[in-house]
Design an enzyme around this catalytic site. Structure first.
Site, short mmCIF file in Angstrom:
data_model
loop_
_atom_site.label_atom_id
_atom_site.label_comp_id
_atom_site.label_asym_id
_atom_site.label_seq_id
_atom_site.Cartn_x
_atom_site.Cartn_y
_atom_site.Cartn_z
N ARG A 110 0.68 -1.26 0.19
CA ARG A 110 0.12 -0.01 0.13
C ARG A 110 0.80 1.22 0.18
O ARG A 110 0.64 2.24 -0.80
CB ARG A 110 -0.93 0.07 1.13
CG ARG A 110 -1.94 1.00 1.16
CD ARG A 110 -3.38 0.59 1.98
NE ARG A 110 -2.93 -0.13 3.28
CZ ARG A 110 -2.83 0.62 4.54
NH1 ARG A 110 -2.86 2.08 4.29
NH2 ARG A 110 -2.34 0.31 5.60
N LYS A 111 1.92 1.30 0.84
CA LYS A 111 2.80 2.41 0.72
C LYS A 111 3.38 2.76 -0.68
O LYS A 111 3.83 3.64 -0.92
CB LYS A 111 3.94 2.20 1.89
CG LYS A 111 3.28 2.09 3.33
CD LYS A 111 2.40 3.28 3.63
CE LYS A 111 1.54 3.07 5.07
NZ LYS A 111 0.73 4.27 5.25
N TRP A 146 -9.09 6.44 7.43
CA TRP A 146 -8.18 7.44 6.94
C TRP A 146 -7.55 6.60 5.72
O TRP A 146 -7.36 7.26 4.74
CB TRP A 146 -6.95 7.86 7.85
CG TRP A 146 -7.65 8.46 9.22
CD1 TRP A 146 -8.67 9.20 9.28
CD2 TRP A 146 -6.90 8.67 10.37
NE1 TRP A 146 -8.72 9.45 10.51
CE2 TRP A 146 -7.73 9.14 11.19
CE3 TRP A 146 -5.66 8.14 10.92
CZ2 TRP A 146 -7.48 9.43 12.58
CZ3 TRP A 146 -5.35 8.42 12.04
CH2 TRP A 146 -6.24 9.02 13.18
N ASP A 284 -3.05 3.21 20.89
CA ASP A 284 -2.10 3.84 21.62
C ASP A 284 -2.36 4.90 22.43
O ASP A 284 -2.31 4.95 23.64
CB ASP A 284 -0.87 4.24 20.40
CG ASP A 284 0.49 4.41 20.94
OD1 ASP A 284 0.67 3.94 22.23
OD2 ASP A 284 1.53 4.75 20.22
N ARG A 475 3.12 5.64 8.04
CA ARG A 475 4.28 5.17 8.10
C ARG A 475 5.04 4.71 6.61
O ARG A 475 4.07 4.22 5.88
CB ARG A 475 4.45 3.63 8.88
CG ARG A 475 3.98 3.90 10.25
CD ARG A 475 3.96 2.55 11.03
NE ARG A 475 2.58 2.05 10.87
CZ ARG A 475 1.97 1.06 11.62
NH1 ARG A 475 2.86 0.55 12.41
NH2 ARG A 475 0.73 0.43 11.30
#
Length: 550
Positions: A110-111, A146, A284, A475
């Protein structure tokens, strides 16, 4: 004394962090400009015919990054400023391969689509025409909102650029348009916002929407001319400031202000997002908020904590681990450690969940003691959090896991006493802070003393800490929130200070001089987790004797 400057350095930094807390309890550390979003804004201004002062300022920011340290930033700035027509002439393919090695394996495909599409958007139209279009590369299955919107925006943008507009559905366009109906930047995410605008550009009936969307982005243009990744990270700044202030002994009043602000910002589902401008909660922020609220005042925030814990339950996967955003996504070691540390504030109610999560952590650890990449470029971020989650359960249960983690930290120390993000990297303050928190769980004082001395040199006269950035989003792109160096350094100093205080409280402890005499042979913080260095054992004005069961 262990390190003579420690009490003064801690007090100065604690005062600085406390002063950053606003009257309403918010901690709004600004996010600095980034090349990725700034390059997208520059090209969008050109596509929308809005080349004026804002364009000049963005171009100036990018020009200043042509000689930057990050190779990918240099490439993006070069292409955006049209100093080169073809990214392949700058070794883009090899550069992307190297860059993507820093991302978790489940994100790599995906990145790559993101980066290749961005380069196509920034490059000349004739290059776009040569790009293949594969609709299967834009699968949106099991993505958080997102990532879902970002993927659809990339598909629509690339389909238009490559002459495949017929592959775009009305529902996909509707989804993108809907993100522009909010008063500000959708979910506070400027990267997604700008990609959506690129996908919707050149549609005459949407000209007004594009102009309005550009105006929303320009609200966040920084003094240097660039724009950031996100509008702010108030929740993350608040929770990290909170646990650091708690660990270092800050007054209850300042911690209570942060606690009330967080309680008011809790989402309907019980979780917290990275900013109060966003709706999507994550493991987180939710986990550290729970830890902080429990450490500060478990009675005042009892209902808020219980609601947050119920939200955490829903994330746990069949493998025992926890993802970052949505149920069913791949579990991650760092998020699992965060959840364990939060669930441990009500440990007796979560024995099975905590046990399953710790087993996942043990299985996720690499033979060298490290874990897969997480939301930090520093390997010591996941290590210290996993160590707190596993070491707190007793000396024998996860002896091998703890030993490997501690060995990885000790072996990574540089000759100057500090730690870098990865082996061979120069020392930086944040990585050193992470490593020092980890080393508070072992007996040898020497690496801690050397690391502390290095950390003292990173402190400025105003008490703040200078460090390279380490946070990643999306990321593996770095983004910069300067105050986080203050927060994690203060957290480390708090852990160390409480380790030394534990020694001084031990009956019959020797009082001889030197480092070894000042440093206890073992550390068992009152509770596990980031806030466990101090908060679980402290009373507050409303506390009625409740202590963490862990």
């Amino acid at each position: 004394m262990f390190v003579p400057e420690l009490p003064v350095a801690t007090a100065r930094l604690r005062r600085r962090v406390a002063d950053s807390v606003r009257p309403d309890g918010a901690v709004r550390g600004p996010c600095r400009s980034r090349v990725l979003e700034s390059a997208l804004l520059l090209r969008l201004l050109e596509r929308a015919g809005l080349e004026a002062d804002h364009h000049r300022r963005v171009a100036g920011f990018l020009a200043g990054r042509l000689d930057g340290a990050e190779p990918l930033d240099r490439l993006l700035a070069t292409i955006a400023l049209r100093h080169a027509d073809d990214p392949d002439e700058h070794g883009a393919g090899h550069l992307l391969d190297r860059f993507l090695e820093r991302a978790p394996a489940f994100l790599t495909a995906r990145k790559r689509v993101l980066l290749e599409t961005v380069l196509t958007l920034l490059g000349p139209p004739r290059r776009a025409a040569r790009r293949p279009f594969d609709p299967n590369a834009f699968d949106t299955g099991n993505l958080h909102p997102w990532a879902h919107v970002q993927t659809v925006a990339l598909k629509v943008a690339l389909a238009d650029l490559t002459g495949h507009a017929d592959r775009v559905t009305h529902a996909e366009l509707r989804l993108l348009v809907d993100t522009q109906q909010t008063p500000g930047v959708w979910e506070g995410n400027l990267l997604v916002h700008l990609l959506v605008l690129h996908a919707l550009a050149d549609r005459p009936h949407l000209d007004g929407l594009i102009v309005n969307g550009v105006a929303k982005a320009l609200v966040h243009q920084r003094a240097d001319g660039g724009v950031p990744f996100v509008t702010d990270t108030d929740t993350w700044c608040a929770v990290t400031a909170g646990v650091a202030l708690d660990a270092s002994g800050a007054p209850y009043e300042v911690r209570r202000r942060i606690g009330d602000h967080l309680a008011a910002g809790q989402r309907v589902d019980g979780g917290w997002s990275y900013t109060d401008a966003a709706a999507l909660a994550d493991v987180d922020d939710t986990s550290v908020a729970i830890e902080f609220l429990h450490a500060t005042d478990p009675v005042r925030y009892r209902r808020t904590i219980d609601s947050g814990l119920r939200a955490l339950w829903s994330y746990q996967g069949a493998d025992g681990g926890f993802p970052t955003y949505i149920v069913g996504a791949p579990s991650e070691a760092c998020m699992t450690a965060a959840a364990v540390n939060a669930l441990s504030v009500r440990a007796s109610r979560h024995v099975e969940r905590i046990t399953a999560a710790r087993r996942f952590l043990a299985g996720a650890q690499h033979p060298d003691g490290t874990f897969d990449p997480d939301w930090s470029r520093s390997r010591y971020h996941a290590i210290f959090r996993a160590l707190l989650a596993t070491d707190a359960c007793g000396p024998d249960a996860y002896r091998a896991t703890v030993k490997r983690s501690l060995t990885a930290v000790r072996d990574g120390q540089n000759a100057d006493g500090g730690w870098g993000q990865q082996p061979g990297d120069p020392s930086d303050a944040i990585s050193t802070a992470y490593a020092l928190i980890a080393l508070c769980r072992q007996a040898d004082p020497r690496p801690v003393a050397r690391g502390l001395e290095h950390l003292m040199h990173a402190q400025r006269p105003d008490g703040g800490i200078d460090s390279v950035p380490d946070m990643l989003g999306t990321r593996p792109f770095l983004y910069v929130i300067p105050c986080l160096a203050d927060h994690f350094t203060l957290l480390a100093l708090g852990h160390i200070g409480n380790r030394l205080a534990t020694r001084s409280r031990r009956p019959g402890a020797p009082r001889g001089p030197g480092v070894q005499a000042a440093y206890p042979s073992t550390l068992r913080a009152p509770g596990p987790g980031i806030a466990g260095a101090r908060g679980a054992a402290r009373t507050t004005p409303t506390q009625t004797g409740e202590r963490s069961p862990a």
